[in-house]
Design an enzyme around this catalytic site. Structure first.
Site, PDB file in Angstrom:
ATOM      1  N   GLU A 223       0.889  -1.176   0.000  1.00 52.95           N
ATOM      2  CA  GLU A 223       0.000   0.000   0.000  1.00 52.95           C
ATOM      3  C   GLU A 223       0.916   1.212   0.000  1.00 52.95           C
ATOM      4  O   GLU A 223       1.450   1.597   1.038  1.00 52.95           O
ATOM      5  CB  GLU A 223      -0.912  -0.012   1.244  1.00 52.95           C
ATOM      6  CG  GLU A 223      -1.704  -1.307   1.442  1.00 52.95           C
ATOM      7  CD  GLU A 223      -2.725  -1.561   0.348  1.00 52.95           C
ATOM      8  OE1 GLU A 223      -3.168  -0.581  -0.279  1.00 52.95           O
ATOM      9  OE2 GLU A 223      -3.061  -2.729   0.102  1.00 52.95           O
ATOM     10  N   CYS A 257      -2.353   9.338   2.391  1.00 48.09           N
ATOM     11  CA  CYS A 257      -1.821   8.763   1.152  1.00 48.09           C
ATOM     12  C   CYS A 257      -2.724   9.016  -0.052  1.00 48.09           C
ATOM     13  O   CYS A 257      -2.255   9.199  -1.160  1.00 48.09           O
ATOM     14  CB  CYS A 257      -1.627   7.266   1.325  1.00 48.09           C
ATOM     15  SG  CYS A 257      -3.148   6.434   1.836  1.00 48.09           S
TER      16      CYS A 257
HETATM   17  N1  LIG Z   1      -1.367   3.272   0.268  1.00 48.89           N
HETATM   18  C1  LIG Z   1      -1.606   3.458   1.537  1.00 48.89           C
HETATM   19  O1  LIG Z   1      -2.569   2.947   2.099  1.00 48.89           O
HETATM   20  C2  LIG Z   1      -0.672   4.323   2.358  1.00 48.89           C
HETATM   21  C3  LIG Z   1      -1.058   4.665   3.636  1.00 48.89           C
HETATM   22  C4  LIG Z   1      -0.226   5.478   4.387  1.00 48.89           C
HETATM   23  C5  LIG Z   1       0.969   5.931   3.876  1.00 48.89           C
HETATM   24  N2  LIG Z   1       1.302   5.595   2.608  1.00 48.89           N
HETATM   25  C6  LIG Z   1       2.556   6.131   2.052  1.00 48.89           C
HETATM   26  O2  LIG Z   1       3.586   6.027   3.015  1.00 48.89           O
HETATM   27  C7  LIG Z   1       4.484   7.105   2.939  1.00 48.89           C
HETATM   28  C8  LIG Z   1       4.645   7.760   4.276  1.00 48.89           C
HETATM   29  O3  LIG Z   1       4.690   6.806   5.284  1.00 48.89           O
HETATM   30  P1  LIG Z   1       6.041   6.443   6.075  1.00 48.89           P
HETATM   31  O4  LIG Z   1       6.957   7.626   6.076  1.00 48.89           O
HETATM   32  O5  LIG Z   1       5.657   5.819   7.363  1.00 48.89           O
HETATM   33  O6  LIG Z   1       6.668   5.383   5.128  1.00 48.89           O
HETATM   34  P2  LIG Z   1       8.078   4.636   5.278  1.00 48.89           P
HETATM   35  O7  LIG Z   1       8.177   3.843   4.036  1.00 48.89           O
HETATM   36  O8  LIG Z   1       9.184   5.555   5.625  1.00 48.89           O
HETATM   37  O9  LIG Z   1       7.867   3.704   6.539  1.00 48.89           O
HETATM   38  C9  LIG Z   1       6.912   2.691   6.544  1.00 48.89           C
HETATM   39  C10 LIG Z   1       7.438   1.519   7.293  1.00 48.89           C
HETATM   40  O10 LIG Z   1       8.596   0.988   6.662  1.00 48.89           O
HETATM   41  C11 LIG Z   1       9.672   0.826   7.598  1.00 48.89           C
HETATM   42  N3  LIG Z   1      10.931   1.136   6.922  1.00 48.89           N
HETATM   43  C12 LIG Z   1      11.435   2.362   6.649  1.00 48.89           C
HETATM   44  N4  LIG Z   1      12.601   2.267   5.982  1.00 48.89           N
HETATM   45  C13 LIG Z   1      12.837   0.947   5.817  1.00 48.89           C
HETATM   46  C14 LIG Z   1      13.890   0.191   5.192  1.00 48.89           C
HETATM   47  N5  LIG Z   1      14.924   0.793   4.603  1.00 48.89           N
HETATM   48  N6  LIG Z   1      13.798  -1.145   5.208  1.00 48.89           N
HETATM   49  C15 LIG Z   1      12.766  -1.752   5.793  1.00 48.89           C
HETATM   50  N7  LIG Z   1      11.742  -1.103   6.397  1.00 48.89           N
HETATM   51  C16 LIG Z   1      11.780   0.223   6.420  1.00 48.89           C
HETATM   52  C17 LIG Z   1       9.354   1.807   8.704  1.00 48.89           C
HETATM   53  O11 LIG Z   1       9.921   1.341   9.904  1.00 48.89           O
HETATM   54  C18 LIG Z   1       7.834   1.845   8.725  1.00 48.89           C
HETATM   55  O12 LIG Z   1       7.308   0.853   9.594  1.00 48.89           O
HETATM   56  C19 LIG Z   1       3.883   8.034   1.904  1.00 48.89           C
HETATM   57  O13 LIG Z   1       4.530   7.821   0.679  1.00 48.89           O
HETATM   58  C20 LIG Z   1       2.439   7.597   1.812  1.00 48.89           C
HETATM   59  O14 LIG Z   1       1.826   7.873   0.598  1.00 48.89           O
HETATM   60  C21 LIG Z   1       0.534   4.795   1.849  1.00 48.89           C
HETATM   61  C1  LIG Z   2     -26.671  10.955   7.325  1.00 50.37           C
HETATM   62  C2  LIG Z   2     -27.356  11.140   6.013  1.00 50.37           C
HETATM   63  C3  LIG Z   2     -26.682  10.994   4.794  1.00 50.37           C
HETATM   64  C4  LIG Z   2     -25.295  10.579   4.696  1.00 50.37           C
HETATM   65  C5  LIG Z   2     -24.284  11.247   5.229  1.00 50.37           C
HETATM   66  C6  LIG Z   2     -22.909  10.829   5.081  1.00 50.37           C
HETATM   67  C7  LIG Z   2     -22.588   9.760   4.132  1.00 50.37           C
HETATM   68  C8  LIG Z   2     -21.969  11.415   5.824  1.00 50.37           C
HETATM   69  C9  LIG Z   2     -20.570  11.121   5.736  1.00 50.37           C
HETATM   70  C10 LIG Z   2     -19.671  11.731   6.499  1.00 50.37           C
HETATM   71  C11 LIG Z   2     -18.261  11.472   6.369  1.00 50.37           C
HETATM   72  C12 LIG Z   2     -17.783  10.686   5.251  1.00 50.37           C
HETATM   73  C13 LIG Z   2     -17.409  11.925   7.286  1.00 50.37           C
HETATM   74  C14 LIG Z   2     -16.007  11.802   7.173  1.00 50.37           C
HETATM   75  C15 LIG Z   2     -15.311  10.894   7.739  1.00 50.37           C
HETATM   76  C16 LIG Z   2     -13.922  10.792   7.474  1.00 50.37           C
HETATM   77  C17 LIG Z   2     -13.269   9.670   7.578  1.00 50.37           C
HETATM   78  C18 LIG Z   2     -13.939   8.479   8.064  1.00 50.37           C
HETATM   79  C19 LIG Z   2     -11.878   9.662   7.195  1.00 50.37           C
HETATM   80  C20 LIG Z   2     -11.180   8.583   7.081  1.00 50.37           C
HETATM   81  C21 LIG Z   2      -9.842   8.670   6.619  1.00 50.37           C
HETATM   82  C22 LIG Z   2      -9.140   7.601   6.300  1.00 50.37           C
HETATM   83  C23 LIG Z   2      -9.701   6.286   6.451  1.00 50.37           C
HETATM   84  C24 LIG Z   2      -7.802   7.802   5.797  1.00 50.37           C
HETATM   85  C25 LIG Z   2      -7.100   6.855   5.235  1.00 50.37           C
HETATM   86  C26 LIG Z   2      -5.765   7.124   4.793  1.00 50.37           C
HETATM   87  C27 LIG Z   2      -4.983   6.221   4.204  1.00 50.37           C
HETATM   88  C28 LIG Z   2      -5.413   4.864   3.911  1.00 50.37           C
HETATM   89  C29 LIG Z   2      -3.634   6.574   3.778  1.00 50.37           C
HETATM   90  O1  LIG Z   2      -2.939   7.425   4.316  1.00 50.37           O
HETATM   91  C30 LIG Z   2     -27.378  11.149   3.507  1.00 50.37           C
HETATM   92  C31 LIG Z   2     -26.587  12.115   2.641  1.00 50.37           C
HETATM   93  C32 LIG Z   2     -27.417   9.799   2.820  1.00 50.37           C
HETATM   94  C33 LIG Z   2     -28.788  11.692   3.655  1.00 50.37           C
HETATM   95  C34 LIG Z   2     -29.507  11.129   4.825  1.00 50.37           C
HETATM   96  C35 LIG Z   2     -28.781  11.464   6.099  1.00 50.37           C
END
Ligand SMILES: NC(=O)c1ccc[n+]([C@@H]2O[C@H](COP(=O)([O-])OP(=O)(O)OC[C@H]3O[C@@H](n4cnc5c(N)ncnc54)[C@H](O)[C@@H]3O)[C@@H](O)[C@H]2O)c1
Ligand SMILES: CC1=C(/C=C/C(C)=C/C=C/C(C)=C/C=C/C=C(C)/C=C/C=C(C)/C=C/C=C(\C)C=O)C(C)(C)CCC1
Length: 520
Positions: A223, A257
C-alpha cells in the site's frame, strides 16, 4: 489513576528470529484455524481498543497533534467498527464456496474453494494513521486464520507503544505479537521467512520490501504512495470543489496517502477557486489553523524539513497561507500557484498540507499532464460535469477515485482500498481484508463409483478413447475466422453433443440415486 502510555522500546535484534519462529510455530500448531478461535481473538481486540481509547487518543495527539474527532473517525472507532463488521461477516466469508464456471461433467467431482489461511504473516505499518494502518491489516490476518507479527511505524512512537500494549493485553502471544523498531529491526524481520508481507508506506521502501520478498517468493501486499491529481473544469462548482478539496488536505494536516497532491484547474476557474479556498479556510478555522484544536501537526522534524524544502524549492507563487513553525511542527494549509508540472510541489508526493494548482487550457491538457506526472496514482478526483468526470475516468488509471469530492472512496470503511501499478498491489478493508490473507484453495473429490466412466483417461491410449474424451470436452467456438461473434444456439448444442449430454444426465441420475440411498 489513569493509564500511562508505556515507553517505546526497540525489540532486541537478537530476539527477532525467535519471535518469528514462535509465530511460525504458532501457525503450524493449527490453533488459529478454527473459526471460533479467530472470532474470540477479534472480540478481545475490540474490547482492548475500547479500554485503551483514552491512551489511543492521547498517543495520536502526541505523535501527530491529531484532533480527537479525527482519531475517532479514522483510527479508534474506525478499527472497532472494522472488528464488528469482520466478526459479523466472517462466518459467511470463511465458508467453502462452490466453484463457479464448472462444466456439467466436472461437477460430479464437487469442485469447491476452501478458504485457507496463508500462514505466518508480517504487517508493517506507516506513521500517518498509526492505529488504522497497523490494525486494519492485522484484523484481516486474524480473521483469515493467520498468525502475525506487527511492526508499527517508529515514526509514531507513542501509538506504536500503545499498540504493543493492546496486542499483548488482548491477543494470544503464541500467535500474534508486536516487534518495535526502525530500519534495522524491519530488516531483521525481512530476513525471516513469511507467508505474506503486508506493507504500508513509501514507494522507495516498498521497493526494498518487494525485492527482499522476491528472494523467497514471498507474496506481498503493498500500500504505497502516489502523486494524486484533482481536476477542476470550467463547469465545476468552485465553492464545492474548494471546500471538499480543502477538507481532504487539512485532514491529518494533509498526511493522507490518498489525498490530492495537486490540482489541475481550467484557467478561467483559478480566481474563483482560490477565493473560495480562502473563504472556506476561514470557515474551517475562524482563528487560524495554528490556533485551532481541529488541525494536526507534521509528524516529526524530518518530515517537516522535507516539506519545508519542497516549498522552498517551488517556483510557484504562494496565494494563501505559507507560514510554518518548526518548534511546533506546524505548517499552514498553503495554496501555491505553480506554472509547470516540473515544479517540486507537483513532481513529488508532498504528504502535507500543500495545495499546488496548475492552470490548464482544457481538460485534454489536464489529463495529459496527470498521465505524465504519474500514470498510476493511488487516487484521482475530478470536479466538473458528468461527461467531464467520466472522460477523466476513462482516460486515466488510479487505485481508486472519487468524483466531485476529495478522497471519499477511501473513507468508506468496507470499500476495498489499494493501488495500481507503482502505487501498490493488493487491496484490503471489508471483505478484501479477509481475502488478502486467504488462499483460495481449489479442491475436487473424485467419487469411487465414477471409476468406470474415467477408464478412458488411462493408458494404453487409443484413438477411440481420445475421440470420446475430445467429444466430451470440446468447446465449439461462438466466433468466426474474422473474429465476429456468432449465434450461441448452435454453439451450445455443439458444445455438449447429444451423446455426451445423455452420458452426463445418466451419471448425474446415478449419483443422485446413490446419494439418496446412502441417506436412507
Ligand atoms: N497506500 C496506503 O494505504 C498508504 C497509507 C499510508 C501511507 N502511505 C505512504 O507512506 C508514505 C509515508 O509513510 P512512512 O513515512 O511511514 O513510510 P516509510 O516507508 O518511511 O515507513 C513505513 C514503514 O517501513 C519501515 N521502513 C522504513 N525504511 C525501511 C527500510 N529501509 N527497510 C525496511 N523497512 C523500512 C518503517 O519502519 C515503517 O514501519 C507516503 O509515501 C504515503 O503515501 C501509503
Ligand atoms: C446521514 C445522512 C446521509 C449521509 C451522510 C454521510 C454519508 C456522511 C458522511 C460523512 C463522512 C464521510 C465523514 C467523514 C469521515 C472521514 C473519515 C472516516 C476519514 C477517514 C480517513 C481515512 C480512512 C484515511 C485513510 C488514509 C490512508 C489509507 C492513507 O494514508 C445522507 C446524505 C445519505 C442523507 C440522509 C442522512
Amino acid at each position: 489513576m489513569a493509564a500511562k502510555i508505556p515507553p517505546f522500546e526497540h525489540t532486541s535484534l537478537d530476539d527477532i528470529p525467535a519471535v518469528a519462529a514462535r509465530i511460525r510455530q504458532g501457525f503450524l500448531s493449527h490453533k488459529t484455524r478454527p473459526l471460533e478461535f479467530r472470532l474470540v481473538q477479534l472480540r478481545k481486540l475490540y474490547w482492548a481498543l475500547k479500554d485503551n481509547a483514552a491512551l489511543i487518543i492521547e498517543a495520536c495527539k502526541q505523535d501527530l497533534g491529531k484532533p480527537t474527532f479525527e482519531t475517532h473517525l479514522s483510527e479508534l472507532s474506525w478499527c472497532m467498527n472494522d472488528i464488528v463488521f469482520m466478526q459479523n461477516n466472517l462466518p459467511r466469508w470463511a465458508k467453502e464456496e462452490k466453484a463457479e464456471d464448472i462444466n456439467l461433467t466436472n461437477k460430479l467431482m464437487g469442485p469447491r474453494i476452501r478458504k485457507d489461511p496463508l500462514g505466518a504473516v508480517l504487517v508493517i505499518g506507516a506513521f500517518n494513521f498509526p492505529i488504522q494502518l497497523s490494525l486494519g491489516p492485522l484484523i484481516g490476518a486474524i480473521a483469515a486464520g493467520c498468525t502475525a507479527v506487527l511492526k508499527p511505524s517508529e515514526g509514531s512512537p507513542q501509538c506504536a507503544a500503545v499498540l504493543q500494549k493492546i496486542v499483548a493485553e488482548s491477543l494470544d502471544p503464541n500467535y500474534y505479537t508486536v516487534v518495535q523498531g526502525a530500519v534495522p529491526e524491519t530488516s531483521a524481520l525481512l530476513e525471516q521467512k513469511w507467508d505474506k508481507i503486508f506493507y504500508t508506506g513509501s514507494t522507495n521502501v516498498g521497493t526494498i520490501i518487494a525485492k527482499k520478498a522476491a528472494e523467497t517468493l514471498t507474496p506481498v501486499a503493498l500500500e504505497l504512495g502516489g502523486r494524486n491529481p484533482s481536476f477542476v473544469t470550467k463547469n465545476a462548482d468552485p465553492k464545492l470543489a474548494a471546500r471538499r478539496l480543502l477538507w481532504a488536505k487539512t485532514f491529518n494536516a494533509g498526511q493522507v496517502c490518498v489525498g490530492q497532491n495537486y490540482t489541475l484547474i481550467d484557467k478561467e476557474m483559478v480566481q474563483p477557486f482560490v477565493k473560495e479556498l480562502e473563504v472556506q479556510l476561514s470557515e474551517f478555522y475562524p482563528h487560524g489553523a495554528r490556533n485551532s484544536p481541529d488541525y494536526g501537526r507534521i509528524v516529526n522534524q524530518r518530515q517537516f524539513q522535507r516539506l519545508k524544502k519542497m516549498l522552498d524549492e517551488s517556483h510557484g507563487k504562494i496565494l494563501v497561507g505559507g507560514t510554518m513553525d518548526e518548534v511546533d511542527l506546524f505548517i499552514e494549509p498553503t495554496v501555491v500557484q505553480v506554472d509547470s508540472m516540473e515544479d517540486s510541489l507537483i513532481k513529488d508526493e508532498s504528504f502535507g498540507p500543500f495545495l499546488p494548482i496548475l492552470a490548464v487550457n482544457d481538460l485534454d491538457e489536464a489529463i495529459k499532464i496527470a498521465n505524465e506526472v504519474h500514470a498510476t496514482p493511488l487516487g484521482l478526483y475530478p470536479f466538473g460535469n458528468k461527461a467531464e468526470m467520466e472522460k477523466v475516468l476513462s482516460q486515466t488509471r488510479s487505485g481508486g477515485a472519487t468524483l466531485n469530492d476529495g478522497f471519499f472512496h477511501a473513507s468508506i470503511p468496507t470499500l476495498a482500498l489499494g493501488g495500481v501499478g507503482d502505487s501498490g498491489q493488493g487491496a484490503y478493508r471489508g471483505k478484501a481484508s479477509f481475502d488478502v490473507f486467504t488462499h483460495r484453495r481449489s479442491v475436487a473429490s473424485t467419487p469411487s463409483w465414477i471409476e468406470g466412466m474415467l477408464s478412458m483417461r488411462y493408458p494404453p491410449f487409443t484413438a477411440k478413447k481420445l475421440q470420446k474424451l475430445l467429444k466430451m470436452s470440446e468447446m465449439k467456438p461462438n466466433f468466426d475466422r474474422q473474429g465476429r461473434a456468432i449465434g450461441w444456439g448452435g454453439w451450445f448444442l455443439g458444445l455438449l453433443g447429444l451423446k455426451s449430454l445423455a452420458v452426463v444426465i445418466m451419471a448425474v441420475s446415478v449419483r443422485l440415486y446413490l446419494q439418496r440411498r446412502a441417506k436412507l
